[in-house]
Design a protein around this motif. Sequence first.
Motif, mmCIF file in Angstrom:
data_model
loop_
_atom_site.group_PDB
_atom_site.id
_atom_site.type_symbol
_atom_site.label_atom_id
_atom_site.label_comp_id
_atom_site.label_asym_id
_atom_site.label_seq_id
_atom_site.Cartn_x
_atom_site.Cartn_y
_atom_site.Cartn_z
ATOM 1 N N ILE A 98 -5.627 -10.964 20.014
ATOM 2 C CA ILE A 98 -5.875 -10.127 21.186
ATOM 3 C C ILE A 98 -5.677 -10.930 22.459
ATOM 4 C CG2 ILE A 98 -7.600 -8.768 22.469
ATOM 5 C CD1 ILE A 98 -9.116 -8.351 19.938
ATOM 6 N N ARG A 151 -4.553 -2.535 29.621
ATOM 7 C CA ARG A 151 -3.618 -1.485 29.193
ATOM 8 C C ARG A 151 -4.277 -0.410 28.342
ATOM 9 N NH1 ARG A 151 -0.223 -5.128 24.920
ATOM 10 N NH2 ARG A 151 0.685 -5.919 26.839
ATOM 11 N N PHE A 173 0.001 13.544 23.961
ATOM 12 C CA PHE A 173 0.191 12.562 25.035
ATOM 13 C C PHE A 173 0.237 11.149 24.470
ATOM 14 C CE2 PHE A 173 -0.003 14.744 29.038
ATOM 15 C CZ PHE A 173 0.257 13.777 29.991
ATOM 16 N N TYR A 189 -8.212 6.877 22.489
ATOM 17 C CA TYR A 189 -7.617 5.824 23.307
ATOM 18 C C TYR A 189 -6.106 5.986 23.431
ATOM 19 C CZ TYR A 189 -5.782 3.344 19.192
ATOM 20 O OH TYR A 189 -5.085 3.007 18.063
ATOM 21 N N LEU A 190 -5.585 5.381 24.483
ATOM 22 C CA LEU A 190 -4.153 5.401 24.757
ATOM 23 C C LEU A 190 -3.765 4.020 25.280
ATOM 24 C CD1 LEU A 190 -1.623 7.469 25.315
ATOM 25 C CD2 LEU A 190 -2.339 7.270 27.664
ATOM 26 N N ILE A 191 -2.637 3.512 24.832
ATOM 27 C CA ILE A 191 -2.134 2.258 25.389
ATOM 28 C C ILE A 191 -1.164 2.631 26.503
ATOM 29 C CG2 ILE A 191 -0.955 0.074 24.908
ATOM 30 C CD1 ILE A 191 -3.557 0.459 23.253
ATOM 31 N N LEU A 192 -1.457 2.152 27.697
ATOM 32 C CA LEU A 192 -0.623 2.486 28.856
ATOM 33 C C LEU A 192 0.374 1.360 29.116
ATOM 34 C CD1 LEU A 192 -0.274 4.631 31.113
ATOM 35 C CD2 LEU A 192 -1.832 3.282 32.500
ATOM 36 N N LYS A 193 1.634 1.724 29.095
ATOM 37 C CA LYS A 193 2.667 0.699 29.331
ATOM 38 C C LYS A 193 2.852 0.455 30.819
ATOM 39 C CE LYS A 193 5.627 1.481 25.334
ATOM 40 N NZ LYS A 193 6.948 1.941 24.944
ATOM 41 N N GLN B 22 -6.446 -0.880 13.776
ATOM 42 C CA GLN B 22 -5.445 0.017 14.369
ATOM 43 C C GLN B 22 -5.370 -0.196 15.880
ATOM 44 O OE1 GLN B 22 -3.336 2.713 12.899
ATOM 45 N NE2 GLN B 22 -2.532 2.280 14.933
ATOM 46 N N LEU B 23 -6.545 -0.257 16.513
ATOM 47 C CA LEU B 23 -6.604 -0.448 17.967
ATOM 48 C C LEU B 23 -5.959 -1.778 18.366
ATOM 49 C CD1 LEU B 23 -7.714 0.221 20.836
ATOM 50 C CD2 LEU B 23 -9.826 -0.900 20.163
ATOM 51 N N ILE B 24 -6.317 -2.828 17.641
ATOM 52 C CA ILE B 24 -5.811 -4.157 17.995
ATOM 53 C C ILE B 24 -4.297 -4.247 17.783
ATOM 54 C CG2 ILE B 24 -5.885 -6.609 17.322
ATOM 55 C CD1 ILE B 24 -8.979 -6.054 16.942
ATOM 56 N N ASP B 26 -2.206 -1.798 18.025
ATOM 57 C CA ASP B 26 -1.598 -1.047 19.135
ATOM 58 C C ASP B 26 -1.654 -1.850 20.430
ATOM 59 O OD1 ASP B 26 -0.907 1.070 17.581
ATOM 60 O OD2 ASP B 26 -2.610 2.315 18.131
ATOM 61 N N LEU B 27 -2.774 -2.547 20.631
ATOM 62 C CA LEU B 27 -2.932 -3.351 21.851
ATOM 63 C C LEU B 27 -1.936 -4.496 21.886
ATOM 64 C CD1 LEU B 27 -6.763 -3.779 22.469
ATOM 65 C CD2 LEU B 27 -5.083 -3.076 24.156
ATOM 66 N N ILE B 28 -1.735 -5.125 20.738
ATOM 67 C CA ILE B 28 -0.838 -6.277 20.685
ATOM 68 C C ILE B 28 0.614 -5.836 20.807
ATOM 69 C CG2 ILE B 28 -0.009 -8.171 19.213
ATOM 70 C CD1 ILE B 28 -2.925 -8.179 18.035
ATOM 71 N N SER B 30 1.853 -2.738 21.733
ATOM 72 C CA SER B 30 2.029 -1.884 22.916
ATOM 73 C C SER B 30 3.291 -1.012 22.874
ATOM 74 C CB SER B 30 1.953 -2.666 24.233
ATOM 75 O OG SER B 30 3.188 -3.214 24.556
ATOM 76 N N LYS B 31 4.060 -1.111 21.778
ATOM 77 C CA LYS B 31 5.270 -0.278 21.689
ATOM 78 C C LYS B 31 4.892 1.193 21.469
ATOM 79 C CE LYS B 31 6.089 -0.768 16.755
ATOM 80 N NZ LYS B 31 6.953 -1.195 15.678
ATOM 81 N N ASN B 32 3.670 1.383 20.945
ATOM 82 C CA ASN B 32 3.213 2.759 20.723
ATOM 83 C C ASN B 32 2.605 3.362 21.988
ATOM 84 O OD1 ASN B 32 3.853 2.342 18.010
ATOM 85 N ND2 ASN B 32 1.810 1.558 17.559
ATOM 86 N N GLY B 33 2.702 2.632 23.069
ATOM 87 C CA GLY B 33 2.039 3.078 24.290
ATOM 88 C C GLY B 33 2.740 4.198 25.023
ATOM 89 N N TYR B 34 2.054 4.675 26.060
ATOM 90 C CA TYR B 34 2.579 5.770 26.871
ATOM 91 C C TYR B 34 3.085 5.206 28.199
ATOM 92 C CZ TYR B 34 2.662 9.909 29.832
ATOM 93 O OH TYR B 34 3.040 10.892 30.696
ATOM 94 N N GLU B 35 4.258 5.622 28.574
ATOM 95 C CA GLU B 35 4.818 5.159 29.838
ATOM 96 C C GLU B 35 5.050 6.361 30.753
ATOM 97 O OE1 GLU B 35 8.284 2.717 29.457
ATOM 98 O OE2 GLU B 35 7.884 1.806 31.399
ATOM 99 N N ILE B 36 4.478 6.319 31.927
ATOM 100 C CA ILE B 36 4.702 7.401 32.886
ATOM 101 C C ILE B 36 6.126 7.276 33.409
ATOM 102 C CG2 ILE B 36 3.891 8.495 35.016
ATOM 103 C CD1 ILE B 36 1.246 7.006 34.630
#
Lengths: 193, 62
Positions: A98, A151, A173, A189-193, B22-24, B26-28, B30-36
């Motif tokens: 992390i 993020r 979303f 939760y959501l990971i924000l790029k 799962q959270l970690i 995704d955090l590491i 970040s390809k599964n993330g949302y981009e505005i």
Amino acid sequence: MDKKFIVFVSLSKLIKSLDKDKILKILSTFQSSKEPDVQTFLFDQEKKDSLALNFEIRDRSRTYLWIDTLNNEVVAYFSIAIDIIQIEGLSKNLQKKINKGFLPAEEFIFSYLIGQLGRNERYNRSYITGKEILTYSLAKIKEAKNIVGGRLVVIDINNVYQKPKLQKFYEEFGFKKLKQINKSLTRYYLILK
Amino acid sequence: MATESFFYHIKFTNKDERELKQLIEDLILSKNGYEISQEDLQKIKEKEKKSEKVLSEWIKNL
């Protein structure tokens, strides 16, 4: 009502420009009988006070509003804040992952919370959609992310007031289930790029 | 959403290993993330700009 008279403004800006009574009068126009908690947070009809306003003054959260300036009514709003996730018993390997090699003394993950989000029931989706409100809230979080990092975005979905259709909306979303908090609330939760 | 969300902080323990992994991940990744989208960001900036103009008049007349 004309959309061009609807403005997007932070509650902080209103605090700087208007006295408390005027702000409360505007906030009191927000109605949400289907989700009373969304209404009460912005303006509590019994106490004649606003938790959103008190949180803003104490820097506990930030609220952004859409205001119909022709009728002096709140069309929609969202409130965001800082949150943490505490972790116990995480393997050293995962902790290092992390933190990119650094082992923290304490086990916390910083996150942004979308604490409240809603549209006044007197205004339909032709004025503003749920997708727009959520996109604006994520855009504001992105501004904070660009300045201080982080993020992870979390939001609680109410199992009582919010229908499965709304849960699906958040999942589309990209929100994923994190943990059930209690009988009525589940944190996503959501990971924000 | 709920007001109590502001007061509740998630605590994970060994029992929540699956969710935490799962959270970690995704955090590491970040390809599964949302981009505005840039288009959305641009629209929001424009809305804020237009709002500024209307707001000052509205505040004066309140």
